[in-house]
Design an enzyme around this catalytic site. Structure first.
Site, PDB file in Angstrom:
ATOM      1  N   LYS A  27     -11.849   2.179  -1.687  1.00 36.38           N
ATOM      2  CA  LYS A  27     -13.019   1.723  -2.452  1.00 36.38           C
ATOM      3  C   LYS A  27     -13.638   0.467  -1.854  1.00 36.38           C
ATOM      4  O   LYS A  27     -14.861   0.322  -1.852  1.00 36.38           O
ATOM      5  CB  LYS A  27     -12.651   1.487  -3.907  1.00 36.38           C
ATOM      6  CG  LYS A  27     -11.788   0.270  -4.167  1.00 36.38           C
ATOM      7  CD  LYS A  27     -11.593   0.050  -5.643  1.00 36.38           C
ATOM      8  CE  LYS A  27     -10.770  -1.195  -5.904  1.00 36.38           C
ATOM      9  NZ  LYS A  27     -11.411  -2.421  -5.402  1.00 36.38           N
ATOM     10  N   THR A  28     -12.811  -0.449  -1.331  1.00 36.39           N
ATOM     11  CA  THR A  28     -13.357  -1.672  -0.738  1.00 36.39           C
ATOM     12  C   THR A  28     -14.199  -1.334   0.482  1.00 36.39           C
ATOM     13  O   THR A  28     -15.264  -1.913   0.712  1.00 36.39           O
ATOM     14  CB  THR A  28     -12.226  -2.641  -0.360  1.00 36.39           C
ATOM     15  OG1 THR A  28     -11.436  -2.914  -1.518  1.00 36.39           O
ATOM     16  CG2 THR A  28     -12.788  -3.940   0.187  1.00 36.39           C
ATOM     17  N   ASP A  39     -17.540  -4.213  -8.486  1.00 32.61           N
ATOM     18  CA  ASP A  39     -16.187  -3.778  -8.129  1.00 32.61           C
ATOM     19  C   ASP A  39     -15.304  -3.814  -9.376  1.00 32.61           C
ATOM     20  O   ASP A  39     -15.523  -4.620 -10.285  1.00 32.61           O
ATOM     21  CB  ASP A  39     -15.635  -4.711  -7.052  1.00 32.61           C
ATOM     22  CG  ASP A  39     -14.346  -4.182  -6.429  1.00 32.61           C
ATOM     23  OD1 ASP A  39     -14.021  -3.003  -6.648  1.00 32.61           O
ATOM     24  OD2 ASP A  39     -13.671  -4.959  -5.720  1.00 32.61           O
ATOM     25  N   GLU A  40     -14.282  -2.947  -9.428  1.00 32.20           N
ATOM     26  CA  GLU A  40     -13.309  -2.909 -10.526  1.00 32.20           C
ATOM     27  C   GLU A  40     -14.005  -2.843 -11.890  1.00 32.20           C
ATOM     28  O   GLU A  40     -13.686  -3.588 -12.823  1.00 32.20           O
ATOM     29  CB  GLU A  40     -12.392  -4.146 -10.466  1.00 32.20           C
ATOM     30  CG  GLU A  40     -11.653  -4.324  -9.156  1.00 32.20           C
ATOM     31  CD  GLU A  40     -10.497  -3.348  -8.964  1.00 32.20           C
ATOM     32  OE1 GLU A  40     -10.361  -2.432  -9.788  1.00 32.20           O
ATOM     33  OE2 GLU A  40      -9.749  -3.498  -7.989  1.00 32.20           O
ATOM     34  N   GLN A  87      -6.733   2.965 -13.729  1.00 30.00           N
ATOM     35  CA  GLN A  87      -6.117   1.678 -13.400  1.00 30.00           C
ATOM     36  C   GLN A  87      -6.613   0.559 -14.316  1.00 30.00           C
ATOM     37  O   GLN A  87      -6.552  -0.611 -13.958  1.00 30.00           O
ATOM     38  CB  GLN A  87      -6.392   1.304 -11.943  1.00 30.00           C
ATOM     39  CG  GLN A  87      -5.738   2.234 -10.937  1.00 30.00           C
ATOM     40  CD  GLN A  87      -5.825   1.702  -9.521  1.00 30.00           C
ATOM     41  OE1 GLN A  87      -5.179   0.731  -9.148  1.00 30.00           O
ATOM     42  NE2 GLN A  87      -6.639   2.352  -8.699  1.00 30.00           N
ATOM     43  N   ARG A  95       1.496   1.825  -5.985  1.00 26.02           N
ATOM     44  CA  ARG A  95       1.638   0.672  -5.084  1.00 26.02           C
ATOM     45  C   ARG A  95       2.490   1.035  -3.881  1.00 26.02           C
ATOM     46  O   ARG A  95       2.510   0.307  -2.882  1.00 26.02           O
ATOM     47  CB  ARG A  95       2.312  -0.512  -5.800  1.00 26.02           C
ATOM     48  CG  ARG A  95       1.615  -1.108  -7.005  1.00 26.02           C
ATOM     49  CD  ARG A  95       0.166  -1.405  -6.762  1.00 26.02           C
ATOM     50  NE  ARG A  95      -0.659  -0.307  -7.196  1.00 26.02           N
ATOM     51  CZ  ARG A  95      -1.924  -0.131  -6.841  1.00 26.02           C
ATOM     52  NH1 ARG A  95      -2.501  -0.993  -6.025  1.00 26.02           N
ATOM     53  NH2 ARG A  95      -2.628   0.904  -7.284  1.00 26.02           N
TER      54      ARG A  95
END
Length: 853
Positions: free
Chosen positions: A64-65, A252-253, A328, A674
């Site tokens: 995503k980044t 973002d997020e 998330q 993770r």
């Protein structure tokens, strides 16, 4: 350039923006920019879909980044907007810095001129400084941290004669923060919520707190957005300026946004029009019907004078792109609203939803386990992570007799990984509750394993650093009462509590800052001569430092202030063991200021930066909570404590019901994803919680893992789960029932097995067979606890025995250990030796494990 759009309409197109579908645009597209190379089809679609609202559902590890930064690069390279016309908001300064760095690499030069790329609070703070007078502030206002907030609230409680022990200031600070996160001004707080504190005085204290902030020329973190929202609502012309300025908005997020952040974005993302919609926050979710979507509604207001569109003018489409993952969203406890992302298509009709489902981080078995677990949630938009890489190792589930054995087993596995060449930096232990860390820390100290606790005290939170910053804050803003009060008698100047109280009384009566009250008091005889002289000297020092600020570099000024104030000398004369370290910290503080242009920029950075400092270069196991692990990744991840009551948390279930359960499940999904190569889950039958041993049952989440992707393993910590390591039967094995408030397929099978009589277990092989033949809902962990196993006989000899007697070894003896090799005895404690091994470093061992070299 003029383009004919309709026979009756002519629309002006800016020179810097090529016509859509024109020759120049087609020629540029045919070149195929290098930054698009390597993107998969979904990522490329997310980058190239520039017009209109777009929601990018980006699963864990899907890049995503990269999509966000490439999208900005694409906007700039296509000439769709200038850098200053792009609003890009993140949640951390670290993420903002990483985006700027990647953009510089993509475009071949450092990214300049992007003033609106940063965190919500940093951008909100910038806007507020521009329009500070509309919030009754000056542009050099101070941003208070939590410690200063609590101190200010304690003063207000004292003024209202409220017992601070019964009604703690920190509790009130939490309530006010929650109200601000929901976009509520003091007048908008529901009466029922205001009554929750000090017998109905919560709302009044909130209003007094806000009033006091204005007098101090200060704002807290919540104000950085709350005041923005108020200014935008009350001044539509200013809102329209920003709406027109930002041609593209990227977030973002998005799943972690709270109501205030949502309101702020909704206001900025509306297309400028003749009517300026205002967003009004609903007081609380309970005001609406059960399950209703949140918290905002559009209210049309009359057209603002001078903002009517020209005849025939057509509104532009607002280009907003939100990137997030509803799976998330794990910060509901601090105000995050997962509904914000779930209702995106409702908020922005016609929005395009693009799913990024190819994971570039984890192996196939890990992704399958995480996807199967999260699929049990109802409140999600839905996606399935996949990988084109190998399946890798299965997720392992290991039971242990108690939490101490769990820690021993994980320690043994980490040592085994280390022997296989794994770096400790690529190993993490993710716990649900911070109290779980103690046993791991004790175990790692015993093993001599280096570790770091993520989320510990930060550099800027140390007492000496806060004192030094207080001096600098008063120089920057004389109205900063909290900073002035902190250092008025540090170092000691004979200005005690009575003097400070006199200054407070004078400041309240005159409604002036504490510093100005001090300047007035020293001209009277109210203080004793010695105290009056000390206070007069301090005021003169600040006046001198403030004048030097204009002609002296801020780093030099900081050093001058520390020396002339006597603060450095205070620690030089201190004879405590940590005085030298404090002096080094002060030197490091001055060094850290060098990368900032001025004092105000540095102080704002300190207020906003929340990243952990230092320690990353050491090779050590990372120990942290699941919440702290968001955004991180490791080759090997250990997930201990998967038991009912601990994970999912019973407190979360009691307070939030099904919504809390779904957030806990998302937390499990985050923990699993993770891991790149190995994910290892542990649960214990007995756990010490706040000093009391409790018998536990496996987490319901274990029943929700897919059987094909999970393997049961035996604990390496000693006894094995259920005591099957040679210790024989235990009284815990005779337990007939467990308390439970849920009914999963695994629990029902456990009940059925118990009703059939259960019998003895034949050992771990039978447990594994049970797992491999269970239904698709997952392993039948619930039935394990109802069985008894026969005692096992272990053949062997006693290798080591700790007797407490004096060791036959002496200091400096040269010894050999089968595991650690050769070494030298450095300390003797009974029959326990501390040995400096040539290759393994310093370890503690029992003397019967070593022999003379």
């Amino acid at each position: 350039m003029i383009r004919m759009t309709e026979p009756s309409k002519i629309t002006a197109v800016p020179d810097h923006q090529p016509a859509a579908g024109g020759i120049a645009a087609r020629a540029r597209a045919s070149v195929g920019p290098k930054y698009l190379a390597g993107l998969n089809p979904e990522q490329r679609e997310a980058v190239e879909t520039l017009d209109g609202p777009v929601l990018v559902l980006a699963g864990a590890g899907t890049g995503k980044t990269r999509v966000l930064t490439t999208r900005i690069a694409h906007i700039l390279s296509q000439g769709r907007a200038r850098p200053a016309e792009i609003l890009s908001v993140t949640f951390t300064n670290k993420a903002a810095r990483e985006m700027k760095h990647r953009l510089g690499q993509m475009l071949g030069h450092a990214v300049e001129g992007m003033p609106w790329l940063g965190t919500f609070h940093s951008i909100g703070g910038r806007i507020l400084r521009i329009h500070a007078e509309l919030a009754q502030l000056k542009s050099n206002f101070t941003v208070l941290d939590v410690d200063d907030q609590v101190r200010l609230l304690k003063q207000l409680l004292q003024a209202e004669n409220i017992d601070e022990k019964r009604w703690p200031a920190r509790m009130l600070a939490g309530l006010i923060d929650g109200w601000k996160n929901r976009g509520l001004m003091p007048s908008q707080v529901p009466s029922g919520e205001a009554a929750m504190f000090a017998n109905g005085k919560g709302g009044k204290l909130y209003a007094s707190y806000q009033e006091r902030l204005k007098i101090l020329n200060a704002a807290d973190f919540g104000d950085l957005l709350l005041e923005n929202i108020r200014i935008f609502r009350e001044h539509p012309d200013i809102l329209r300026q920003y709406q027109q300025r930002f041609k593209f908005i990227l977030v973002d997020e998005y799943q972690d946004t709270n109501v205030a952040q949502y309101l702020w974005l909704r206001l900025l993302s509306q297309a400028p029009s003749s009517t300026s919609p205002r967003l009004r926050g609903v007081a609380s979710r309970s005001d609406a019907g059960e399950g209703d979507s949140p918290s905002t509604e559009l209210v049309e207001t009359p057209p603002h004078p001078g903002l009517l569109p020209a005849s025939g003018e057509k509104e532009t489409t607002k280009n907003i792109c939100c990137v997030g993952d509803d799976d998330q969203s794990i910060y509901g406890w601090r105000g995050a609203e997962v509904d914000n992302i779930l209702r995106f298509e409702h908020d922005f009709p016609g929005a395009k939803v693009i799913r990024l489902e190819r994971n570039y981080r984890s192996t196939g078995h890990i992704l399958a386990a995480a996807s199967h677990l999260i699929a049990h949630n109802e409140g999600r938009l839905g996606k399935t992570l996949r990988t084109e890489d190998q399946d890798g190792e299965k997720v392992t589930v290991t039971g242990s007799w108690d939490s101490e054995e769990e820690a021993r087993g994980i320690g043994e596995e980490i040592e085994q990984l280390q022997r296989q060449g794994e770096k400790l930096n690529e190993i993490a232990i993710l716990v649900r509750a911070s109290y779980q860390m103690r046993e791991f820390e004790d175990r790692f100290v015993t093993l001599g394993l280096p570790y770091r606790v993520i989320g510990g005290p930060r550099f800027y939170e140390r007492a000496e650093i806060r004192d030094a910053l207080a001096y600098l804050r008063v120089i920057n803003s004389p109205a900063d009462d909290l900073a002035f009060e902190r250092i008025v008698n540090t170092p000691k100047r004979g200005l005690g509590d009575a003097t400070v109280q006199m200054l407070h009384d004078h400041a309240r009566k005159r409604r002036i800052p504490l510093f100005e009250a001090a300047r007035a008091v020293v001209e009277t005889d109210e203080l004793k001569p010695k105290a009056r002289g000390s206070l007069r000297d301090l005021i003169a020092q600040f006046d001198r430092w403030r004048a030097q600020r204009e002609v002296t570099a801020h780093t030099d000024l900081a050093q001058i202030v520390l020396d002339e104030s006597g603060y450095t000398e205070m620690w030089q004369k201190d004879r405590s063991a940590d005085a030298a370290g404090r002096l080094e910290n002060l030197k490091e503080l001055v060094r850290s200021m060098e990368e900032f242009e001025n004092l105000q920029g540095f102080l704002e950075h300190i207020s906003l930066v929340m990243d952990r400092e230092g320690g990353a270069e050491d090779d050590a196991v990372s120990l942290m909570t699941l919440h702290s692990a968001k955004g991180l990744e490791f080759d090997n991840v250990f997930l201990p404590g998967w038991e009912e009551g601990l994970f999912p948390s019973q407190r979360t279930l009691d307070e939030q019901g099904r919504a809390g359960l779904e957030e806990e499940r998302r937390l499990g999904h985050v923990g699993l994803t993770r891991a790149r190569r190995r994910a290892k889950i542990y649960f214990a039958t007995n756990r010490r919680i706040h000093g009391t041993w409790s018998t536990t049952i496996p987490s319901r989440f274990l029943d929700e893992l897919p059987a094909a992707n999970v393997e049961i393993t035996e604990s390496k910590g000693g006894s094995g789960w259920g005591g099957s390591g040679g210790y024989g039967a235990s009284r815990f094995d005779d337990m007939e029932a467990f308390g439970s408030s849920y009914s999963t397929p695994g629990w029902q099978r456990a009940q059925a097995n118990r009703n059939r009589g259960g019998g003895r277990s034949g050992g771990f092989e039978e447990e594994a067979a049970t797992f491999s033949t269970s239904s698709s809902s997952g392993p039948d962990f619930g039935s394990f606890a109802s069985r008894r196993r026969g005692p096992l006989t272990i053949e062997g000899e006693l290798v080591a025995k700790s007797t407490g007697t004096t060791s036959e070894f002496s200091l400096e003896d040269r010894v050999f250990h089968q595991k650690f090799g050769y070494g030298r005895v450095t300390k003797i404690d009974g029959n326990k030796l501390t040995i400096a091994f040539d290759k393994a470093g310093e370890k503690k061992v029992v003397d019967s494990f070593v022999q003379r070299a």
